[in-house]
Design an enzyme around this catalytic site. Structure first.
Site, mmCIF file in Angstrom:
data_model
loop_
_atom_site.group_PDB
_atom_site.id
_atom_site.type_symbol
_atom_site.label_atom_id
_atom_site.label_comp_id
_atom_site.label_asym_id
_atom_site.label_seq_id
_atom_site.Cartn_x
_atom_site.Cartn_y
_atom_site.Cartn_z
ATOM 1 N N GLU A 86 0.826 -1.221 0.000
ATOM 2 C CA GLU A 86 0.000 0.000 0.000
ATOM 3 C C GLU A 86 0.855 1.264 0.000
ATOM 4 O O GLU A 86 1.716 1.437 0.865
ATOM 5 C CB GLU A 86 -0.908 -0.017 1.246
ATOM 6 C CG GLU A 86 -1.898 1.130 1.258
ATOM 7 C CD GLU A 86 -2.838 1.079 2.463
ATOM 8 O OE1 GLU A 86 -3.125 -0.015 2.976
ATOM 9 O OE2 GLU A 86 -3.277 2.164 2.895
ATOM 10 N N LYS A 273 -7.159 -0.814 11.578
ATOM 11 C CA LYS A 273 -6.546 -1.201 10.301
ATOM 12 C C LYS A 273 -5.312 -0.327 10.050
ATOM 13 O O LYS A 273 -4.280 -0.792 9.580
ATOM 14 C CB LYS A 273 -7.561 -1.047 9.161
ATOM 15 C CG LYS A 273 -7.101 -1.609 7.825
ATOM 16 C CD LYS A 273 -6.289 -0.635 6.996
ATOM 17 C CE LYS A 273 -5.877 -1.241 5.659
ATOM 18 N NZ LYS A 273 -4.982 -0.371 4.900
ATOM 19 N N ASP A 289 4.549 -14.713 11.605
ATOM 20 C CA ASP A 289 3.218 -15.141 11.170
ATOM 21 C C ASP A 289 2.230 -13.977 11.396
ATOM 22 O O ASP A 289 1.772 -13.747 12.514
ATOM 23 C CB ASP A 289 2.838 -16.376 12.000
ATOM 24 C CG ASP A 289 1.494 -16.962 11.635
ATOM 25 O OD1 ASP A 289 0.669 -16.249 11.027
ATOM 26 O OD2 ASP A 289 1.267 -18.123 11.970
HETATM 27 P P1 NDP Z 1 9.626 -23.625 15.025
HETATM 28 O O1 NDP Z 1 9.091 -24.902 15.489
HETATM 29 O O2 NDP Z 1 10.009 -23.480 13.595
HETATM 30 O O3 NDP Z 1 10.941 -23.233 15.800
HETATM 31 C C1 NDP Z 1 11.062 -23.136 17.152
HETATM 32 C C2 NDP Z 1 12.269 -23.936 17.540
HETATM 33 O O4 NDP Z 1 13.444 -23.148 17.431
HETATM 34 C C3 NDP Z 1 12.222 -24.362 18.964
HETATM 35 O O5 NDP Z 1 11.448 -25.489 19.139
HETATM 36 C C4 NDP Z 1 13.693 -24.613 19.255
HETATM 37 O O6 NDP Z 1 13.983 -25.949 18.902
HETATM 38 C C5 NDP Z 1 14.429 -23.710 18.278
HETATM 39 N N1 NDP Z 1 15.163 -22.648 18.978
HETATM 40 C C6 NDP Z 1 16.454 -22.296 18.736
HETATM 41 N N2 NDP Z 1 16.820 -21.298 19.556
HETATM 42 C C7 NDP Z 1 15.775 -21.009 20.339
HETATM 43 C C8 NDP Z 1 15.552 -20.056 21.373
HETATM 44 N N3 NDP Z 1 16.521 -19.221 21.788
HETATM 45 N N4 NDP Z 1 14.330 -19.997 21.954
HETATM 46 C C9 NDP Z 1 13.353 -20.822 21.543
HETATM 47 N N5 NDP Z 1 13.501 -21.746 20.578
HETATM 48 C C10 NDP Z 1 14.709 -21.866 19.977
HETATM 49 O O7 NDP Z 1 8.706 -22.393 15.363
HETATM 50 P P2 NDP Z 1 7.584 -22.120 16.417
HETATM 51 O O8 NDP Z 1 7.358 -23.236 17.377
HETATM 52 O O9 NDP Z 1 7.925 -20.800 16.997
HETATM 53 O O10 NDP Z 1 6.305 -22.025 15.502
HETATM 54 C C11 NDP Z 1 6.139 -20.950 14.615
HETATM 55 C C12 NDP Z 1 5.593 -21.471 13.305
HETATM 56 O O11 NDP Z 1 4.405 -22.221 13.525
HETATM 57 C C13 NDP Z 1 5.203 -20.363 12.393
HETATM 58 O O12 NDP Z 1 5.684 -20.673 11.101
HETATM 59 C C14 NDP Z 1 3.679 -20.415 12.386
HETATM 60 O O13 NDP Z 1 3.172 -19.919 11.162
HETATM 61 C C15 NDP Z 1 3.401 -21.861 12.589
HETATM 62 N N6 NDP Z 1 2.128 -22.258 13.158
HETATM 63 C C16 NDP Z 1 1.235 -21.384 13.694
HETATM 64 C C17 NDP Z 1 0.054 -21.803 14.264
HETATM 65 C C18 NDP Z 1 -0.849 -20.783 14.883
HETATM 66 O O14 NDP Z 1 -0.491 -19.650 14.970
HETATM 67 N N7 NDP Z 1 -2.030 -21.154 15.348
HETATM 68 C C19 NDP Z 1 -0.295 -23.226 14.288
HETATM 69 C C20 NDP Z 1 0.733 -24.067 13.751
HETATM 70 C C21 NDP Z 1 1.886 -23.605 13.194
HETATM 71 P P3 NDP Z 1 15.036 -26.816 19.704
HETATM 72 O O15 NDP Z 1 15.056 -26.346 21.114
HETATM 73 O O16 NDP Z 1 14.530 -28.210 19.562
HETATM 74 O O17 NDP Z 1 16.337 -26.560 19.004
#
Ligand code: NDP
Length: 433
Positions: A86, A273, A289
């Site tokens: 926009e 908005k 997201d």
């Molecule tokens: P991810 O699962 O992609 O990533 C999060 C992972 O990053 C953690 O599980 C962790 O894995 C790792 N990580 C590395 N460093 C850190 C840190 N410092 N703090 C926390 N985690 C860390 O993402 P999200 O769980 O955040 O989910 C977001 C995604 O889910 C978005 O793409 C969204 O669109 C989608 N989504 C949204 C929904 C909704 O909004 N209702 C429903 C379903 C999906 P580890 O500790 O194992 O290394």
């Protein structure tokens, strides 16, 4: 980001793309590597990444990626990236941030960053007994949730609280009773959807055991009421004077406009908005997201039972205009597409944010800036003057203008009594003839 040399960025909007990149480099906003990346269109999403992000991918949909200046947030300078289709949004953000900067900048505050997960239980035979049982076993519920996602616990996060809500049956709508268990979870730098969903699925069988009910679903709530960000600005009236309006008049009219948006959902939706113009653009640029943020923000706007303005404007003790905005902002600094989209990675470097919390502070400030710019224009000259000037460019392109013709069509459109597509087409036809 190190202090920005704003003098190198003057008349930025008038520069060509390569001059813009060069001035960002000279001003210390971007590195040499990023200047090269921008010159080579390096923010584009490669096909092989796109193909792994969604199903049935057949192309890539690009948006303009701009930068707004002058943001001073909690004493720190930011050049704010905005992904947006926009016209006038980026200009409005920069304009508002400049005034607010002169007034001392934005001050922000945050609640703890806790995400909420839900297990909805149906057909619970004895609700009171079930509630009592859950309350007596909260430690076990928390530890089972944490066992389901041990890596976040290792990082210092994890499930922190259990809350139980009873949703009574509604005989008019014919909905049954639900017993809903909420977990409040620290997901640290992640938005946490996957972490939360894994935990909720992990505890659901145990909750069924404790309650005798059946888990209907186990899922994150996007109504992130435990992850709120607030921005405030305090603007003296000397900075509000506009055209024939005194600063005091602009202040008072903005406060009245805020009351109007508080009282009327028809106005509140448009008011919000405008706020989301800024919020979404940064959320998108950061790879987060934006549907999650949109859904949560609008639910928060309706928290009183009526949909209302998300921001508040009032008169401060010294006669200044005080604006505040609070939003649920469960954004992440890791996860989702943040680590894989080249533009999201560039955004991280451009903003230089060190945590998801810092990103929240930036986004809520941009929302407030956008709201300030829109309201100030609406209560004074109206928004069409500024908006249509920029809209002329889109009209010229829609009419088929290319290269040097775009500016010619834009200039004539600005003078035309009716600025619309038909006029743009007429102008172009005349030029071509
Ligand atoms: P991810 O699962 O992609 O990533 C999060 C992972 O990053 C953690 O599980 C962790 O894995 C790792 N990580 C590395 N460093 C850190 C840190 N410092 N703090 C926390 N985690 C860390 O993402 P999200 O769980 O955040 O989910 C977001 C995604 O889910 C978005 O793409 C969204 O669109 C989608 N989504 C949204 C929904 C909704 O909004 N209702 C429903 C379903 C999906 P580890 O500790 O194992 O290394």
């Amino acid at each position: 980001m190190s202090p920005v040399d704003l003098s190198k960025l003057s008349k930025f909007y008038k520069k060509t793309k390569s001059e813009k990149i060069d001035s960002l480099l000279q001003a210390g906003v971007i590195s040499k590597e990023d200047a090269t990346l921008l010159s080579e269109n390096g923010l584009e999403l490669p096909d092989e990444i796109a193909g792994n992000m969604i199903e049935n991918q057949i192309g890539r949909y690009s948006l303009p990626y701009g930068v707004a200046f002058h943001f001073l947030i909690d004493g720190k300078d930011y050049a704010v990236p905005m992904a947006m289709e926009e016209p006038s949004v980026v200009a409005a953000a920069s304009f508002a941030a400049k005034i607010i900067r002169e007034a001392g900048g934005f001050r922000t505050s945050l609640t703890d960053r806790r995400m909420i997960g839900q297990v909805a239980l149906k057909s619970v035979p004895d609700v009171q007994k079930a509630i009592q049982n859950i309350e007596q076993h909260t430690e076990e519920v928390l530890s089972r949730a944490n066992e389901a996602h041990p890596s976040i616990v290792k990082r210092g996060g994890g499930a922190r609280e259990v809350h139980v809500r009873l949703l009574e049956a509604d005989t008019i709508e014919d909905t049954p009773e639900f017993l809903v268990v909420h977990l409040h979870i620290e997901t640290l730098e992640a938005m946490g959807a996957n972490i939360v969903n894994t935990m909720m699925e992990g505890i659901a069988p145990y909750l069924e055991e404790l309650t005798g009910g059946t888990a209907l679903m186990r899922i994150l709530s996007n109504y992130a009421t435990e992850c709120l960000a607030t921005a405030e600005c305090r603007i003296p009236t000397r900075l509000l004077k506009h055209g024939s309006f005194t600063g005091e008049e602009v202040r008072d009219r903005m406060i009245e406009a805020g009351h109007f948006a508080w009282a009327d959902p028809y106005r509140a939706v448009t008011h919000n908005k405008g706020i989301m113009n800024g919020v979404d653009a940064v959320v998108l640029a950061s790879g987060n997201d934006w549907r999650a943020i949109e859904a949560g923000a609008h639910a928060y706007a309706a928290k009183s039972g009526q949909y209302r303005a998300l921001s508040r404007w009032k008169k401060g003790e010294n006669g200044e205009l005080v604006g505040t905005l609070t939003l649920p902002l469960p954004v992440g600094a890791v996860g989702g597409s943040i680590g894989i989209h080249p533009a999201a990675q560039f955004t991280k470097r451009l903003l230089g944010y060190e945590s998801a919390a810092e990103l929240e502070r930036i986004i809520v400030s941009v929302g407030l800036a956008q709201n300030f710019a829109a309201m100030r224009a609406l209560v004074t000259e109206g928004i069409q003057k500024g908006h249509m000037g920029l809209q002329a460019r889109s009209l010229a392109i829609s009419a088929g203008a290319k290269g040097a013709d775009i500016d010619k069509v834009v200039n004539q459109l600005k003078e035309a009594p009716n600025m619309n597509l038909a006029t743009a087409k007429d102008i172009l036809e005349n030029l071509e003839n």
